[in-house]
Design a protein around this motif. Sequence first.
Motif, PDB file in Angstrom:
ATOM      1  N   GLY A   1     -47.960-101.639 -71.093  1.00  0.00           N
ATOM      2  CA  GLY A   1     -45.658-100.966 -71.912  1.00  0.00           C
ATOM      3  C   GLY A   1     -46.391-100.845 -73.068  1.00  0.00           C
ATOM      4  O   GLY A   1     -45.558-100.951 -73.900  1.00  0.00           O
ATOM      5  N   ASN A   2     -46.968-102.620 -73.868  1.00  0.00           N
ATOM      6  CA  ASN A   2     -46.771-102.591 -74.546  1.00  0.00           C
ATOM      7  C   ASN A   2     -47.486-102.287 -76.159  1.00  0.00           C
ATOM      8  O   ASN A   2     -47.563-101.602 -77.153  1.00  0.00           O
ATOM      9  CB  ASN A   2     -47.525-104.531 -75.124  1.00  0.00           C
ATOM     10  CG  ASN A   2     -46.324-105.297 -74.517  1.00  0.00           C
ATOM     11  OD1 ASN A   2     -45.559-105.206 -74.070  1.00  0.00           O
ATOM     12  ND2 ASN A   2     -47.137-106.756 -74.169  1.00  0.00           N
ATOM     13  N   ARG A   3     -49.123-101.850 -75.349  1.00  0.00           N
ATOM     14  CA  ARG A   3     -49.892-101.130 -75.599  1.00  0.00           C
ATOM     15  C   ARG A   3     -48.907 -99.489 -76.493  1.00  0.00           C
ATOM     16  O   ARG A   3     -49.097 -98.959 -77.437  1.00  0.00           O
ATOM     17  CB  ARG A   3     -51.069-100.492 -75.566  1.00  0.00           C
ATOM     18  CG  ARG A   3     -51.728-101.657 -74.966  1.00  0.00           C
ATOM     19  CD  ARG A   3     -52.965-101.608 -74.031  1.00  0.00           C
ATOM     20  NE  ARG A   3     -54.287-100.586 -74.860  1.00  0.00           N
ATOM     21  CZ  ARG A   3     -55.174-100.336 -73.627  1.00  0.00           C
ATOM     22  NH1 ARG A   3     -55.608-100.952 -72.537  1.00  0.00           N
ATOM     23  NH2 ARG A   3     -56.230 -99.152 -74.665  1.00  0.00           N
ATOM     24  N   ILE A   4     -48.417 -99.167 -75.321  1.00  0.00           N
ATOM     25  CA  ILE A   4     -47.847 -97.296 -75.579  1.00  0.00           C
ATOM     26  C   ILE A   4     -46.932 -97.709 -76.426  1.00  0.00           C
ATOM     27  O   ILE A   4     -46.381 -96.978 -77.501  1.00  0.00           O
ATOM     28  CB  ILE A   4     -47.034 -97.383 -74.027  1.00  0.00           C
ATOM     29  CG1 ILE A   4     -48.309 -97.127 -72.868  1.00  0.00           C
ATOM     30  CG2 ILE A   4     -46.602 -95.988 -73.988  1.00  0.00           C
ATOM     31  CD1 ILE A   4     -47.618 -96.627 -71.757  1.00  0.00           C
ATOM     32  N   ALA A   5     -46.026 -98.611 -76.695  1.00  0.00           N
ATOM     33  CA  ALA A   5     -45.156 -99.515 -77.454  1.00  0.00           C
ATOM     34  C   ALA A   5     -45.610 -99.221 -78.731  1.00  0.00           C
ATOM     35  O   ALA A   5     -44.758 -98.813 -79.747  1.00  0.00           O
ATOM     36  CB  ALA A   5     -44.373-100.237 -77.067  1.00  0.00           C
ATOM     37  N   GLU A   6     -46.946 -99.846 -78.941  1.00  0.00           N
ATOM     38  CA  GLU A   6     -47.208 -99.731 -80.432  1.00  0.00           C
ATOM     39  C   GLU A   6     -47.380 -98.261 -80.338  1.00  0.00           C
ATOM     40  O   GLU A   6     -47.532 -98.067 -82.059  1.00  0.00           O
ATOM     41  CB  GLU A   6     -48.484-100.974 -81.038  1.00  0.00           C
ATOM     42  CG  GLU A   6     -48.740-102.162 -80.539  1.00  0.00           C
ATOM     43  CD  GLU A   6     -47.447-102.230 -81.144  1.00  0.00           C
ATOM     44  OE1 GLU A   6     -47.230-101.949 -82.629  1.00  0.00           O
ATOM     45  OE2 GLU A   6     -46.258-103.501 -81.551  1.00  0.00           O
ATOM     46  N   LEU A   7     -48.028 -97.722 -80.288  1.00  0.00           N
ATOM     47  CA  LEU A   7     -48.543 -96.384 -80.267  1.00  0.00           C
ATOM     48  C   LEU A   7     -47.766 -95.268 -80.477  1.00  0.00           C
ATOM     49  O   LEU A   7     -47.691 -94.563 -81.206  1.00  0.00           O
ATOM     50  CB  LEU A   7     -49.565 -95.567 -79.217  1.00  0.00           C
ATOM     51  CG  LEU A   7     -50.804 -95.946 -78.687  1.00  0.00           C
ATOM     52  CD1 LEU A   7     -50.732 -95.599 -76.759  1.00  0.00           C
ATOM     53  CD2 LEU A   7     -51.683 -95.965 -79.990  1.00  0.00           C
ATOM     54  N   GLN A   8     -45.878 -95.553 -79.884  1.00  0.00           N
ATOM     55  CA  GLN A   8     -45.103 -95.133 -80.188  1.00  0.00           C
ATOM     56  C   GLN A   8     -45.311 -95.323 -81.967  1.00  0.00           C
ATOM     57  O   GLN A   8     -44.121 -93.579 -82.204  1.00  0.00           O
ATOM     58  CB  GLN A   8     -43.753 -95.332 -79.095  1.00  0.00           C
ATOM     59  CG  GLN A   8     -44.445 -94.407 -78.247  1.00  0.00           C
ATOM     60  CD  GLN A   8     -43.231 -94.528 -77.130  1.00  0.00           C
ATOM     61  OE1 GLN A   8     -42.563 -95.834 -76.991  1.00  0.00           O
ATOM     62  NE2 GLN A   8     -43.572 -94.179 -76.020  1.00  0.00           N
ATOM     63  N   LYS A   9     -44.994 -96.421 -82.438  1.00  0.00           N
ATOM     64  CA  LYS A   9     -44.034 -96.120 -83.407  1.00  0.00           C
ATOM     65  C   LYS A   9     -45.111 -95.980 -84.181  1.00  0.00           C
ATOM     66  O   LYS A   9     -45.164 -95.455 -85.544  1.00  0.00           O
ATOM     67  CB  LYS A   9     -44.945 -98.257 -83.607  1.00  0.00           C
ATOM     68  CG  LYS A   9     -43.805 -99.382 -82.841  1.00  0.00           C
ATOM     69  CD  LYS A   9     -44.268-100.832 -83.095  1.00  0.00           C
ATOM     70  CE  LYS A   9     -42.836-100.930 -82.288  1.00  0.00           C
ATOM     71  NZ  LYS A   9     -42.615-103.351 -82.667  1.00  0.00           N
ATOM     72  N   ILE A  10     -46.721 -96.196 -84.020  1.00  0.00           N
ATOM     73  CA  ILE A  10     -47.967 -94.965 -84.968  1.00  0.00           C
ATOM     74  C   ILE A  10     -47.417 -94.314 -84.820  1.00  0.00           C
ATOM     75  O   ILE A  10     -47.427 -93.598 -86.166  1.00  0.00           O
ATOM     76  CB  ILE A  10     -49.294 -95.478 -83.949  1.00  0.00           C
ATOM     77  CG1 ILE A  10     -49.132 -96.956 -84.786  1.00  0.00           C
ATOM     78  CG2 ILE A  10     -50.177 -94.843 -85.265  1.00  0.00           C
ATOM     79  CD1 ILE A  10     -50.975 -97.127 -83.892  1.00  0.00           C
ATOM     80  N   ALA A  11     -46.628 -93.544 -83.975  1.00  0.00           N
ATOM     81  CA  ALA A  11     -46.499 -91.738 -83.756  1.00  0.00           C
ATOM     82  C   ALA A  11     -45.355 -91.774 -85.177  1.00  0.00           C
ATOM     83  O   ALA A  11     -45.858 -90.562 -85.713  1.00  0.00           O
ATOM     84  CB  ALA A  11     -46.436 -91.595 -82.568  1.00  0.00           C
ATOM     85  N   ALA A  12     -44.849 -92.861 -84.982  1.00  0.00           N
ATOM     86  CA  ALA A  12     -43.440 -92.045 -85.835  1.00  0.00           C
ATOM     87  C   ALA A  12     -43.637 -92.674 -87.440  1.00  0.00           C
ATOM     88  O   ALA A  12     -43.171 -91.376 -88.220  1.00  0.00           O
ATOM     89  CB  ALA A  12     -42.400 -93.769 -85.685  1.00  0.00           C
ATOM     90  N   VAL A  13     -44.486 -93.320 -87.909  1.00  0.00           N
ATOM     91  CA  VAL A  13     -45.015 -93.861 -88.939  1.00  0.00           C
ATOM     92  C   VAL A  13     -46.597 -91.722 -89.296  1.00  0.00           C
ATOM     93  O   VAL A  13     -46.092 -91.773 -90.293  1.00  0.00           O
ATOM     94  CB  VAL A  13     -46.579 -94.778 -88.882  1.00  0.00           C
ATOM     95  CG1 VAL A  13     -46.950 -94.678 -90.574  1.00  0.00           C
ATOM     96  CG2 VAL A  13     -45.113 -96.351 -88.671  1.00  0.00           C
TER      97      VAL A  13
END
Length: 328
Positions: free
Chosen positions: A269-281
């Motif tokens: 879940g933490n890894r997915i949350a970080e990837l979602q932030k990367i996608a937004a950037v």
Amino acid sequence: MLNFFRTSILLAALTALFMAIGYFIGGTNGMLIAFGIAVVTNLFGYWNSDKLVLAMQQAQEVSPRSTPELYQMVEGLSRRAGIPMPKVYLINTDQPNAFATGRNPQNAAVAVSSGLLRYLEPHEVAAVIAHELAHIRSRDTLTMTITATLAGAISMLAQFGLFFGGGNNRGNPLGAVGTLLMVFLAPVAAMLVQMAVSRTREYEADKDGAEISRDPLALASALSKISQLAHRAVNVAAERNPAMAHLYIFNPLSGARMDNLFSTHPDVGNRIAELQKIAAVMQVGGTGRRAEPSRGERSFAPRNTGGGWRVPPIGGTEDDGGQRGPWG
């Protein structure tokens, strides 16, 4: 240079741990013997740990003819990552998973399971491979593979101390108590080193892999699917060699899903949350991929031509039928 420094510090720490175990088991003589074993293990680990890991995980090399889609995908992503084409291996397990190994980008390998090809979509497989290529590019594979080799050796040394009666050695400052402590604590210490290495580098590889594939949400989707499916199938080779677990993109062993000191991988879940932030950037599209690829770029997911994804049976010939995944 930074990775070389980190690897050197890690090897020094593991060697010191090795010598400490030898001291508590056999005194000064035990420490010297342990030091000799550590030197041999380090040298062996540098030159042969990748071959050992692939053999222990029962991975078999595939060719462009046997798995053309997979081979072309790895080849294209390697060019994008700016590293030589690694060797490609297949692990015969229904558990979706993957790992990379090798002492440097010039001598590297990527291994994927038949379950990964069977259950994941092409763009998700590409994202997983990009994650593994990120490990290779950062030279994480050397550190992670040698750590696995030394951790296994530390556990074996501790067990030898119990079986050969190290507690009766007068050079042992704590006698039998010291031996028993080392038998139980040494594998735990080695495990903690493995986990610390794996957890920090997994986040970095997720970030770098997302940049290579330019599809961060595909990796997030892949991790979600893998986490749901991984524990439905037993990875026999990984269960037999748990010291290798941290090499995989997702923990192939049962249990230990919490994001704490005793988990080999960060919480999904933490890894997915970080990837979602990367996608937004990265300002990617709703599917996770950029709406319009840059000129000269191409997708690494095979086109839907009806041919399907070919998963060759382990041990079979290149003309064997294989099983189809979600590629057709």
